[in-house]
Motif scaffolding. Sequence first.
Motif, PDB file in Angstrom:
ATOM      1  N   SER A 174       0.832  -1.201   0.000  1.00  0.00           N
ATOM      2  CA  SER A 174       0.000   0.000   0.000  1.00  0.00           C
ATOM      3  C   SER A 174       0.863   1.246   0.000  1.00  0.00           C
ATOM      4  CB  SER A 174      -0.916   0.027   1.234  1.00  0.00           C
ATOM      5  OG  SER A 174      -1.781  -1.080   1.250  1.00  0.00           O
ATOM      6  N   ASP A 175       0.329   2.292  -0.622  1.00  0.00           N
ATOM      7  CA  ASP A 175       0.970   3.602  -0.545  1.00  0.00           C
ATOM      8  C   ASP A 175      -0.115   4.663  -0.551  1.00  0.00           C
ATOM      9  OD1 ASP A 175       0.099   3.736  -3.187  1.00  0.00           O
ATOM     10  OD2 ASP A 175       2.065   3.216  -4.004  1.00  0.00           O
ATOM     11  N   GLY A 176       0.267   5.909  -0.465  1.00  0.00           N
ATOM     12  CA  GLY A 176      -0.715   6.969  -0.436  1.00  0.00           C
ATOM     13  C   GLY A 176      -1.137   7.321   0.974  1.00  0.00           C
ATOM     14  N   PRO A 177      -2.096   8.237   1.104  1.00  0.00           N
ATOM     15  CA  PRO A 177      -2.462   8.775   2.421  1.00  0.00           C
ATOM     16  C   PRO A 177      -3.101   7.754   3.359  1.00  0.00           C
ATOM     17  CG  PRO A 177      -3.958   9.580   0.707  1.00  0.00           C
ATOM     18  CD  PRO A 177      -2.836   8.907   0.002  1.00  0.00           C
ATOM     19  N   HIS A 199      -1.377   3.711   5.939  1.00  0.00           N
ATOM     20  CA  HIS A 199      -1.166   3.378   7.345  1.00  0.00           C
ATOM     21  C   HIS A 199      -2.483   3.115   8.071  1.00  0.00           C
ATOM     22  CE1 HIS A 199       3.161   4.743   7.551  1.00  0.00           C
ATOM     23  NE2 HIS A 199       2.773   5.309   6.416  1.00  0.00           N
ATOM     24  N   GLY A 200      -3.600   3.052   7.360  1.00  0.00           N
ATOM     25  CA  GLY A 200      -4.894   2.952   8.010  1.00  0.00           C
ATOM     26  C   GLY A 200      -5.439   4.326   8.322  1.00  0.00           C
ATOM     27  N   MET A 201      -6.402   4.388   9.237  1.00  0.00           N
ATOM     28  CA  MET A 201      -7.018   5.684   9.523  1.00  0.00           C
ATOM     29  C   MET A 201      -7.443   5.762  10.980  1.00  0.00           C
ATOM     30  SD  MET A 201     -10.824   5.314   7.763  1.00  0.00           S
ATOM     31  CE  MET A 201     -10.141   5.086   6.128  1.00  0.00           C
ATOM     32  N   LEU A 202      -7.505   7.001  11.466  1.00  0.00           N
ATOM     33  CA  LEU A 202      -8.068   7.276  12.783  1.00  0.00           C
ATOM     34  C   LEU A 202      -9.497   7.757  12.611  1.00  0.00           C
ATOM     35  CD1 LEU A 202      -5.129   9.151  14.561  1.00  0.00           C
ATOM     36  CD2 LEU A 202      -5.968   6.847  15.056  1.00  0.00           C
ATOM     37  N   ASN A 203     -10.408   7.188  13.370  1.00  0.00           N
ATOM     38  CA  ASN A 203     -11.789   7.654  13.352  1.00  0.00           C
ATOM     39  C   ASN A 203     -12.007   8.846  14.281  1.00  0.00           C
ATOM     40  OD1 ASN A 203     -12.771   5.627  11.566  1.00  0.00           O
ATOM     41  ND2 ASN A 203     -12.772   4.158  13.251  1.00  0.00           N
ATOM     42  N   VAL A 204     -11.160   8.962  15.279  1.00  0.00           N
ATOM     43  CA  VAL A 204     -11.252  10.057  16.247  1.00  0.00           C
ATOM     44  C   VAL A 204      -9.864  10.645  16.426  1.00  0.00           C
ATOM     45  CG1 VAL A 204     -11.873  10.702  18.615  1.00  0.00           C
ATOM     46  CG2 VAL A 204     -13.151   8.906  17.440  1.00  0.00           C
TER      47      VAL A 204
END
Length: 572
Positions: free
Chosen positions: A346-349, A352-357
């Motif tokens: 994976s690459d791009g924004p 790394h996964g995401m934070l919901n909060v």
Amino acid sequence: MSPINSSDGWCRSSPRAAVRGVTPDDHTCRTAGAYLCLVTTLILSRARVLGADQLVDIQVSSGTIAGITPASSGAAAADGHSPRIGAGAPEVVDLDGRWVLPGLWDAHTHMEQWALVRRRLDVAPASSAEHAVRLVRDALDSRAAEGTDADEPLVGFGLHWATWPEPPTAVMLDAVGDVPVVLLSFDLHSAWVNTAGLRRLGVEHPTGLLLEDEMLPAEQLDHPSGATLDRLVHSAGQAAAARGVVGVVDFGMDDNIGAWRRRVRSWDGLRVRAGVWYWDLDAALAEGLRTGDPLGGAVDAPRGRTGGLPGRPARRPLVEMGSLKVISDGSLNSRTACCFDPYAGSDGPDAHGMLNVPPEELQLLMKRATDGGLTCAIHAIGDRANALALDAFETTGARGSIEHAQLVRWSDVERFAAGRVTASVQPEHAMDDRDVAEGLWPDRTDRAFPLATLAAAGVPLALGSDAPVARLDPWFAIASAVTRSRGGREPWHPEQVLTVEQALEASTDGRGVAPRAGGPADLVVLDGDMPGLGAHQDYLVQPADPSDVSEALRTMPVAGTLLDGEWTHRVL
């Protein structure tokens, strides 16, 4: 009954009243200001408990374990049945050497979703989008043969699409026709919806694969009315009791407090700690609700109990206020768990996964909850999400748990221990996620589900299912924790196995591994031997095939479950 001596509080009329481990302050009944005798209502005779070198009798009175004494040879009837010996005499149940353990808890459930999943289409076997489409088409054909309304939405559950050759799209699912179809992922962090389903939901979406908050409306597509849902939840509770469960932590998302208040007066199967989500936090704080507060009144007399004492104390309320629940990141299978390192390939924004909060908002929520008397339960799966959650616990002084803790930096293990933050973990997820973890976290699976490391560091552990992500059955969690194996496969990172006693201790809500005098009579009676329980059975000392041990634990027969001294399940 004779009044006890007021000078020392002990009943002199019956030697059975002076059972071991009980004082007048432990459990006595009061009427009009006077003490009355402690009356034993049930004796579990010839039980086997951990730590005792002989069989014991467990005496139960008014929902409490009144005493544990060496087994009396004449306690049971000659035929092994359970007679009542005269008016007011205790019922005696001869266990014939069966194991008795503290009742089991599931520390992470979604009871409404689990109740619904029990009637949804199982699409977990689907190995590709084409396979899933075939399962849906077969289900629709069956419904048509039964005369079901052709426009009735079809909801399935259990997708593991992250390992498929390509992600699913609405166009692929449109092959089944114009019936609204929603297929939920097994982790409830994504949903695959066809065009008709998107139309029914009033959602426009470029692919039909809804992630995180996008998928919340999809989960509600087949949500029944309150009364119907309550019946389904009650049925799910009965099924849990049949597996030795006496309590659950419930993180229902849809007005969880209101839902449990609605059903509390008719609820009798399990203890429940009902969490509150951050969107309902203001209402809970305004009401002054604190963790441990009863949600609804105490039950005056447990269902099925007769001959109670006048003025006897009410049973402890079954439904209590739980913790604030916040989902800080996503999940591994949806590639949304927030990690320090990118997902493989994976690459791009979003690599790394995401934070919901955001971290600042998480700390604010936790501080407000803590100041209001609520503990906190923070969902964190990726290692960065876990680190940020630990930051928030340290900054706010909050108490509670991190839910899942799937990927943890070694340096953060000590932070768990130092802050006494409970790792509320679901060992069955390790079996579900081992392949996708090797694919997406290929260089870090040695610290995925690091249960043994957490336990060795002194981190409090609590085992759960995350039902419906895994089935609500603590024996599955115990089996995965103890063997890291399922379905005959080799153990996955066996260096992280727990002992059976560690797994049990993490499954009894702090009650340890053996019944104790003075504690609540929340108990489970097993109908088989437990591999690994007790030194004479320790499969680590006398090696056994982990697959055999796993299967023995997963299929553990339960002979009976007691809640407050009342049978919620019994085949004895």
